[in-house]
Design a protein around this motif. Sequence first.
Motif, PDB file in Angstrom:
ATOM      1  N   ARG A 119       0.250  -7.340 -16.194  1.00 36.78           N
ATOM      2  CA  ARG A 119       0.532  -5.638 -15.824  1.00 36.78           C
ATOM      3  C   ARG A 119       0.782  -5.360 -14.456  1.00 36.78           C
ATOM      4  O   ARG A 119       1.395  -4.158 -14.054  1.00 36.78           O
ATOM      5  CB  ARG A 119      -0.452  -4.967 -16.603  1.00 36.78           C
ATOM      6  N   ALA A 120       0.133  -6.181 -13.588  1.00 43.93           N
ATOM      7  CA  ALA A 120       0.256  -5.997 -12.122  1.00 43.93           C
ATOM      8  C   ALA A 120       1.655  -5.561 -11.617  1.00 43.93           C
ATOM      9  O   ALA A 120       2.586  -6.478 -11.940  1.00 43.93           O
ATOM     10  CB  ALA A 120      -0.406  -6.619 -11.257  1.00 43.93           C
ATOM     11  N   SER A 121       1.755  -4.590 -10.851  1.00 45.83           N
ATOM     12  CA  SER A 121       2.832  -4.168 -10.080  1.00 45.83           C
ATOM     13  C   SER A 121       3.094  -5.205  -8.837  1.00 45.83           C
ATOM     14  O   SER A 121       2.165  -5.688  -8.707  1.00 45.83           O
ATOM     15  CB  SER A 121       3.127  -2.764  -9.595  1.00 45.83           C
ATOM     16  N   ALA A 122       4.348  -5.073  -8.323  1.00 47.93           N
ATOM     17  CA  ALA A 122       4.454  -6.196  -7.049  1.00 47.93           C
ATOM     18  C   ALA A 122       3.676  -5.865  -6.263  1.00 47.93           C
ATOM     19  O   ALA A 122       3.174  -6.837  -5.431  1.00 47.93           O
ATOM     20  CB  ALA A 122       6.179  -6.237  -6.973  1.00 47.93           C
ATOM     21  N   VAL A 126       0.860  -8.176  -4.100  1.00 49.86           N
ATOM     22  CA  VAL A 126       0.704  -8.377  -2.840  1.00 49.86           C
ATOM     23  C   VAL A 126      -0.560  -7.992  -2.340  1.00 49.86           C
ATOM     24  O   VAL A 126      -1.301  -8.580  -1.572  1.00 49.86           O
ATOM     25  CB  VAL A 126       1.676  -7.666  -2.128  1.00 49.86           C
ATOM     26  N   GLY A 127      -1.301  -6.894  -2.877  1.00 47.62           N
ATOM     27  CA  GLY A 127      -2.604  -6.351  -2.456  1.00 47.62           C
ATOM     28  C   GLY A 127      -3.602  -7.345  -2.647  1.00 47.62           C
ATOM     29  O   GLY A 127      -4.595  -7.686  -2.088  1.00 47.62           O
ATOM     30  N   ILE A 128      -3.545  -8.109  -3.944  1.00 45.03           N
ATOM     31  CA  ILE A 128      -4.493  -8.879  -4.499  1.00 45.03           C
ATOM     32  C   ILE A 128      -4.219 -10.199  -3.604  1.00 45.03           C
ATOM     33  O   ILE A 128      -5.359 -10.684  -2.934  1.00 45.03           O
ATOM     34  CB  ILE A 128      -4.300  -9.527  -5.815  1.00 45.03           C
ATOM     35  N   ARG A 129      -3.031 -10.680  -2.998  1.00 49.70           N
ATOM     36  CA  ARG A 129      -3.012 -11.444  -2.258  1.00 49.70           C
ATOM     37  C   ARG A 129      -3.613 -11.615  -0.616  1.00 49.70           C
ATOM     38  O   ARG A 129      -4.173 -12.267  -0.372  1.00 49.70           O
ATOM     39  CB  ARG A 129      -1.590 -12.042  -2.196  1.00 49.70           C
ATOM     40  N   ASP A 130      -3.240 -10.336  -0.402  1.00 45.46           N
ATOM     41  CA  ASP A 130      -3.732  -9.809   0.848  1.00 45.46           C
ATOM     42  C   ASP A 130      -5.190  -9.849   1.102  1.00 45.46           C
ATOM     43  O   ASP A 130      -5.817 -10.558   1.983  1.00 45.46           O
ATOM     44  CB  ASP A 130      -3.375  -8.592   1.448  1.00 45.46           C
ATOM     45  N   ALA A 131      -5.903  -9.388  -0.116  1.00 51.07           N
ATOM     46  CA  ALA A 131      -7.504  -9.545  -0.146  1.00 51.07           C
ATOM     47  C   ALA A 131      -7.825 -10.822  -0.151  1.00 51.07           C
ATOM     48  O   ALA A 131      -8.933 -11.252   0.331  1.00 51.07           O
ATOM     49  CB  ALA A 131      -7.952  -8.695  -1.387  1.00 51.07           C
ATOM     50  N   THR A 150     -15.546  -8.345  -2.465  1.00 54.19           N
ATOM     51  CA  THR A 150     -15.494  -7.146  -3.261  1.00 54.19           C
ATOM     52  C   THR A 150     -14.149  -6.379  -3.348  1.00 54.19           C
ATOM     53  O   THR A 150     -13.629  -6.057  -4.556  1.00 54.19           O
ATOM     54  CB  THR A 150     -16.656  -6.008  -2.646  1.00 54.19           C
ATOM     55  N   LEU A 151     -13.485  -6.593  -2.272  1.00 59.75           N
ATOM     56  CA  LEU A 151     -12.202  -5.812  -2.299  1.00 59.75           C
ATOM     57  C   LEU A 151     -11.113  -6.513  -3.372  1.00 59.75           C
ATOM     58  O   LEU A 151     -10.334  -6.030  -4.103  1.00 59.75           O
ATOM     59  CB  LEU A 151     -11.632  -5.838  -1.041  1.00 59.75           C
ATOM     60  N   LEU A 152     -11.299  -7.950  -3.047  1.00 60.35           N
ATOM     61  CA  LEU A 152     -10.447  -8.655  -4.181  1.00 60.35           C
ATOM     62  C   LEU A 152     -10.594  -8.355  -5.476  1.00 60.35           C
ATOM     63  O   LEU A 152     -10.017  -8.023  -6.544  1.00 60.35           O
ATOM     64  CB  LEU A 152     -10.740 -10.054  -3.795  1.00 60.35           C
ATOM     65  N   HIS A 153     -12.085  -8.500  -5.978  1.00 65.63           N
ATOM     66  CA  HIS A 153     -12.474  -8.319  -7.279  1.00 65.63           C
ATOM     67  C   HIS A 153     -12.172  -6.935  -7.825  1.00 65.63           C
ATOM     68  O   HIS A 153     -11.551  -6.669  -8.864  1.00 65.63           O
ATOM     69  CB  HIS A 153     -14.031  -8.546  -7.792  1.00 65.63           C
TER      70      HIS A 153
END
Length: 239
Positions: A119-122, A126-131, A150-153
């Motif tokens: 479901r994640a948007s593009a 990108v935010g997950i990868r950055d974290a 914490t931010l990644l999870h």
Amino acid sequence: MELVNKERSLVSKVMDGLIAGIVEDRYGAVLPPQDVLSKEFDVSRTVMREALSMLLARHMLDVRPKIGTRIRPMRDWRMIDEDVVSWRFRAKPDKTFLRDVIEFRGLIEPAACGLAATRASAAEIVGIRDAFEALSQTSPGDSGCQAADTLLHTRILAASGNQFFQQMAAIIRGALSLVNPILNERDDGWRNIVQAHGRVVDAIERREAKEAEAAALAMIEYTADELQRALSPEPAVQR
């Protein structure tokens, strides 16, 4: 308005002090009477009554005739409440609580990772990868290490698109703050954890839901194994 804000601030301060006393076992099983507590915290009985009512609403206290205000077992606390989660994780962990934390993560996080892959948007990916990149550039001694994890999870839970999983973020954050210091003391613990997170993030980026679930579950199982080793009593030395 200023008076109301001041009273709310006092209530919050008293609540924090009461929680500190409870988790540090300074009060035993029953709190002192309200007038005694009011003098201890140097506040009015109105402020103390409001602070106690807030803890009552969170299932942390129980008022009984002829007994007083009893402190309820931590297992009864309303853990869906973010404040309660924070307070519960301030207490010294026991093996049962650690077990429950791991079991909870095993139920929630693999499913959330699988949904994020679907479901994640593009922008969310990108935010997950950055974290994750921020996490991989830290080490256990860094001040931002816990915040990066914490931010990644949190971003993965948000990307799941499931509002109930998103509401569980507070418990996951508390769990990480509890288990990470223990894991970081293990040989190669931090390196293995970062690599495990990387496998989860890679699977989410590829939109491989089953792979993301499996990688998250493997990461949690590794955490459980390492915690068990860390908390197992040292074998007696043979002489």
